[in-house]
Structure formats: C-alpha cells, structure tokens
Design a protein around this motif. Structure first.
Motif, PDB file in Angstrom:
ATOM      1  N   ARG A  84       0.790  -1.062   0.263  1.00 21.17           N
ATOM      2  CA  ARG A  84       0.078  -0.066  -0.041  1.00 21.17           C
ATOM      3  C   ARG A  84       0.945   1.328   0.056  1.00 21.17           C
ATOM      4  NH1 ARG A  84      -2.997  -3.545   3.001  1.00 21.17           N
ATOM      5  NH2 ARG A  84      -5.124  -3.398   2.971  1.00 21.17           N
ATOM      6  N   ALA A  85       1.895   1.131   0.660  1.00 23.64           N
ATOM      7  CA  ALA A  85       2.768   2.509   0.955  1.00 23.64           C
ATOM      8  C   ALA A  85       3.493   2.862  -0.373  1.00 23.64           C
ATOM      9  CB  ALA A  85       3.762   2.236   2.270  1.00 23.64           C
ATOM     10  N   GLN A  86       4.110   1.823  -1.044  1.00 24.02           N
ATOM     11  CA  GLN A  86       4.866   1.959  -2.126  1.00 24.02           C
ATOM     12  C   GLN A  86       4.884   0.780  -2.977  1.00 24.02           C
ATOM     13  OE1 GLN A  86       9.210   2.156  -1.202  1.00 24.02           O
ATOM     14  NE2 GLN A  86       9.748   2.561  -3.453  1.00 24.02           N
ATOM     15  N   LEU A  87       4.541   0.969  -4.187  1.00 25.19           N
ATOM     16  CA  LEU A  87       4.770  -0.252  -5.218  1.00 25.19           C
ATOM     17  C   LEU A  87       6.291  -0.576  -5.453  1.00 25.19           C
ATOM     18  CD1 LEU A  87       2.130   0.567  -7.965  1.00 25.19           C
ATOM     19  CD2 LEU A  87       2.154  -1.525  -6.815  1.00 25.19           C
ATOM     20  N   MET A  88       6.612  -1.836  -5.252  1.00 25.83           N
ATOM     21  CA  MET A  88       7.780  -2.203  -5.616  1.00 25.83           C
ATOM     22  C   MET A  88       8.321  -2.699  -6.881  1.00 25.83           C
ATOM     23  SD  MET A  88       8.845  -1.709  -2.466  1.00 25.83           S
ATOM     24  CE  MET A  88      10.499  -2.512  -2.115  1.00 25.83           C
ATOM     25  N   ASN A  89       7.495  -2.664  -7.861  1.00 24.56           N
ATOM     26  CA  ASN A  89       7.989  -3.252  -9.078  1.00 24.56           C
ATOM     27  C   ASN A  89       8.063  -4.755  -8.980  1.00 24.56           C
ATOM     28  OD1 ASN A  89       8.807  -3.508 -11.902  1.00 24.56           O
ATOM     29  ND2 ASN A  89       9.641  -1.332 -11.957  1.00 24.56           N
ATOM     30  N   SER A  90       8.230  -5.289 -10.250  1.00 20.76           N
ATOM     31  CA  SER A  90       8.407  -6.848 -10.238  1.00 20.76           C
ATOM     32  C   SER A  90       9.228  -7.518  -9.449  1.00 20.76           C
ATOM     33  CB  SER A  90       8.375  -7.596 -11.592  1.00 20.76           C
ATOM     34  OG  SER A  90       9.304  -6.751 -12.234  1.00 20.76           O
ATOM     35  N   GLY A  91      10.641  -6.926  -9.540  1.00 26.13           N
ATOM     36  CA  GLY A  91      11.818  -7.241  -8.604  1.00 26.13           C
ATOM     37  C   GLY A  91      11.645  -7.093  -7.092  1.00 26.13           C
ATOM     38  N   GLY A  93       8.864  -6.372  -5.445  1.00 26.80           N
ATOM     39  CA  GLY A  93       7.837  -6.923  -4.809  1.00 26.80           C
ATOM     40  C   GLY A  93       8.129  -8.565  -4.775  1.00 26.80           C
ATOM     41  N   LEU A  94       8.815  -8.988  -5.821  1.00 26.31           N
ATOM     42  CA  LEU A  94       9.207 -10.557  -5.316  1.00 26.31           C
ATOM     43  C   LEU A  94      10.160 -10.843  -4.225  1.00 26.31           C
ATOM     44  CD1 LEU A  94       9.189 -13.243  -6.386  1.00 26.31           C
ATOM     45  CD2 LEU A  94      11.092 -12.997  -7.962  1.00 26.31           C
ATOM     46  N   LYS A  95      11.100  -9.562  -3.852  1.00 26.57           N
ATOM     47  CA  LYS A  95      11.890  -9.884  -2.945  1.00 26.57           C
ATOM     48  C   LYS A  95      11.314  -9.780  -1.727  1.00 26.57           C
ATOM     49  CE  LYS A  95      16.150  -8.346  -0.576  1.00 26.57           C
ATOM     50  NZ  LYS A  95      17.442  -7.749  -0.429  1.00 26.57           N
ATOM     51  N   GLN A  96      10.481  -8.791  -1.588  1.00 23.63           N
ATOM     52  CA  GLN A  96       9.577  -8.498  -0.457  1.00 23.63           C
ATOM     53  C   GLN A  96       8.544  -9.852  -0.102  1.00 23.63           C
ATOM     54  OE1 GLN A  96       7.985  -4.553   0.503  1.00 23.63           O
ATOM     55  NE2 GLN A  96       5.911  -5.729   0.711  1.00 23.63           N
ATOM     56  N   GLY A  97       8.104 -10.342  -1.011  1.00 20.54           N
ATOM     57  CA  GLY A  97       7.212 -11.486  -0.934  1.00 20.54           C
ATOM     58  C   GLY A  97       8.032 -12.718  -0.595  1.00 20.54           C
ATOM     59  N   LEU A  98       9.186 -12.945  -1.227  1.00 24.03           N
ATOM     60  CA  LEU A  98       9.940 -14.196  -0.692  1.00 24.03           C
ATOM     61  C   LEU A  98      10.202 -14.043   0.494  1.00 24.03           C
ATOM     62  CD1 LEU A  98      12.312 -14.611  -3.929  1.00 24.03           C
ATOM     63  CD2 LEU A  98      10.321 -15.707  -3.387  1.00 24.03           C
ATOM     64  N   ALA A 194      19.607  -8.602  -3.885  1.00 21.23           N
ATOM     65  CA  ALA A 194      18.731  -7.758  -4.759  1.00 21.23           C
ATOM     66  C   ALA A 194      18.536  -6.375  -3.533  1.00 21.23           C
ATOM     67  CB  ALA A 194      17.378  -8.295  -4.830  1.00 21.23           C
ATOM     68  N   PRO A 195      18.551  -5.264  -4.431  1.00 22.13           N
ATOM     69  CA  PRO A 195      18.104  -4.019  -3.454  1.00 22.13           C
ATOM     70  C   PRO A 195      16.747  -4.013  -2.768  1.00 22.13           C
ATOM     71  CG  PRO A 195      18.049  -3.428  -5.665  1.00 22.13           C
ATOM     72  CD  PRO A 195      18.500  -4.901  -5.473  1.00 22.13           C
ATOM     73  N   ASP A 196      16.527  -3.262  -1.641  1.00 19.09           N
ATOM     74  CA  ASP A 196      15.470  -3.565  -0.924  1.00 19.09           C
ATOM     75  C   ASP A 196      14.155  -2.258  -1.484  1.00 19.09           C
ATOM     76  OD1 ASP A 196      16.205  -5.277   1.091  1.00 19.09           O
ATOM     77  OD2 ASP A 196      17.259  -3.749   2.105  1.00 19.09           O
TER      78      ASP A 196
END
Length: 246
Positions: A84-91, A93-98, A194-196
């Motif tokens: 909600r706070a910030q879209l993380m793009n595909s990469g 978003g994937l890193k955060q989800g993993l 990967a970057p955060d």
C-alpha cells in the motif's frame, strides 16, 4: 529436478492495471472476472493443483478488496505482502514477498496471465516446469509459449529458445521465438543480494542470460492475458471454444 515437491509460491498482483481502465477504476485487475472467474483464481487454482499449500500475494490497488478475496480463497494458505505504501515493481515486490516464505524452491506467477487446455491425465504445466528446473545449471526456469498460442498479447516476442532450453533476448529474425508465460521456478536465495527498493525483475533475467543460466520450457495449451478492455471478450471467446471442445 528439485526432488521434493514445491509447496510454496509468490503471486505478483500489485499492479495498477492502467491499460484495463475503466474496468480497473472500480476494481483491482486480478479480480476482474474472465468467463465468470476472477483472473487471479486461474493462477491460484493452478498452484493448488500442483500441490502448493502456501502462497504470498502482493497487494496495492484496491488492497482491501484483494485481501478480502484472498482470505476467502479456499484452496491455499495465503499471506499478503502489503505494498500500500509503495509499489515495489516486479523485482522489489518479489524480493519482499519471498522474505515471507521459507527458504527453498518456489513458483513465481503473475496474477494477470493464465492458461487453459492442459492435457487431461498428464502432468500440468507447473509440474513439468518444476521437473525441468535444474538448480545446478539454472538460476530460473521460465514457462514460455509460442506467439501463435497466445490470446490478448501485444505481439512482442520476449526470448528465443535454443535447442538445449537456454533463453536469450529475442533478436529480430532469430530462431524459435517465445513469449514469457508468467511463471517461474527458482530458489528464494536468488534475490538475496537484491536492493530493498523497487526494481524490475528483468535485471535478473538479463544477469541469468549473461551467465547462461536462464532456461525456458514450452507450455501446453493456450495462454491468455487480459491487459485491455478489448482483450476481455477475446479471452472469454477462447475459453468458450475450449469448453465446447472446438
């Protein structure tokens, strides 16, 4: 070649769906019904069918509605990755989800792409992709599809597929062009460096290509993407034809 079955997945579902306006002015793209079924449920069902028990799904646009739908989805335990706070793009978003999954092998899927027409009684596309993946030789195995078996696609050829399964970026006139079908098998550790912040997953595709470690496996059936309002009736027509056996 991952030996144990893959039981976890990350589904990328946080995009704004701007090309699907005005439909996405009132609902998130993954919940847009296609032939009476929310788009994301095609992918969630495919994951459940292959034995996945836990999925992380990222949310942003109409996040509350996404969370309510995911909480009610019966076939998987679903954890929400909140963007909600910030879209993380595909990469990103994937890193955060993993980070919300157990370290290990994982399916990654896009919420707005799916397929129909797998052969009854045979391994599913995700089964076959998992069996194809060899972590000794590959960073990622991508599900791919020839352009002629796509509906709603913009015509772009993403990669060319060599005889041994290696992928490289498509160059005009190249042999065996394929479209990326929106499903990956990989290990969660791939994005540890990967970057955060937000970044595009294409960075990792290109890195893997450079190291000869990006591979592709061609799927069975018909691949469907619904990126624009005009693509919706096309998708529903293909599904109807498939159900009618024509």
């Amino acid at each position: 070649m991952t030996n144990a079955p893959i039981t976890q997945a990350m589904v990328l579902a946080a995009g704004l769906g701007t090309r699907l306006r005005p439909i996405t002015d009132t609902m998130p793209k993954p919940l847009v019904p296609v032939a009476g079924k929310p788009m994301i449920d095609y992918g969630l069902d495919a994951l459940a069918d292959v034995g996945v028990t836990h999925a992380v799904v990222n949310v942003h646009h109409f996040a509350d509605r996404m969370e309510a739908h995911l909480a009610a989805y019966p076939r998987l335990e679903i954890t929400v990755s909140d963007e909600r706070a910030q879209l993380m793009n595909s990469g990103g978003g994937l890193k955060q989800g993993l980070s919300l999954l157990i370290p290990g092998f994982v399916f990654v899927m896009n919420a707005d792409l799916f397929w129909i027409g797998e052969k009854t009684g045979e391994p599913t596309n995700l089964d076959r992709l998992a069996g194809f993946f060899d972590p000794q030789r590959m960073d990622m195995a991508l599900l791919c599809v020839p352009l002629e078996r796509t509906t709603g696609h913009n015509g772009k050829k993403d990669f060319q597929l060599s005889s041994d399964g290696r992928l490289s970026r498509y160059i005009e006139g190249g042999d065996n062009p394929v479209v990326y079908a929106g499903a990956i098998v990989m290990h969660t550790s791939l994005l540890h460096d990967a970057p955060d912040d937000a970044f595009n997953l294409n960075i990792y595709f290109d890195r893997a290509i450079k190291n000869d470690r990006l591979f592709g496996h061609v799927m069975d059936g018909e691949w469907i993407t619904v990126g624009t309002p005009e693509a919706l009736p096309e998708a529903e027509a293909v599904i109807a034809r498939h159900k009618a056996g024509t």
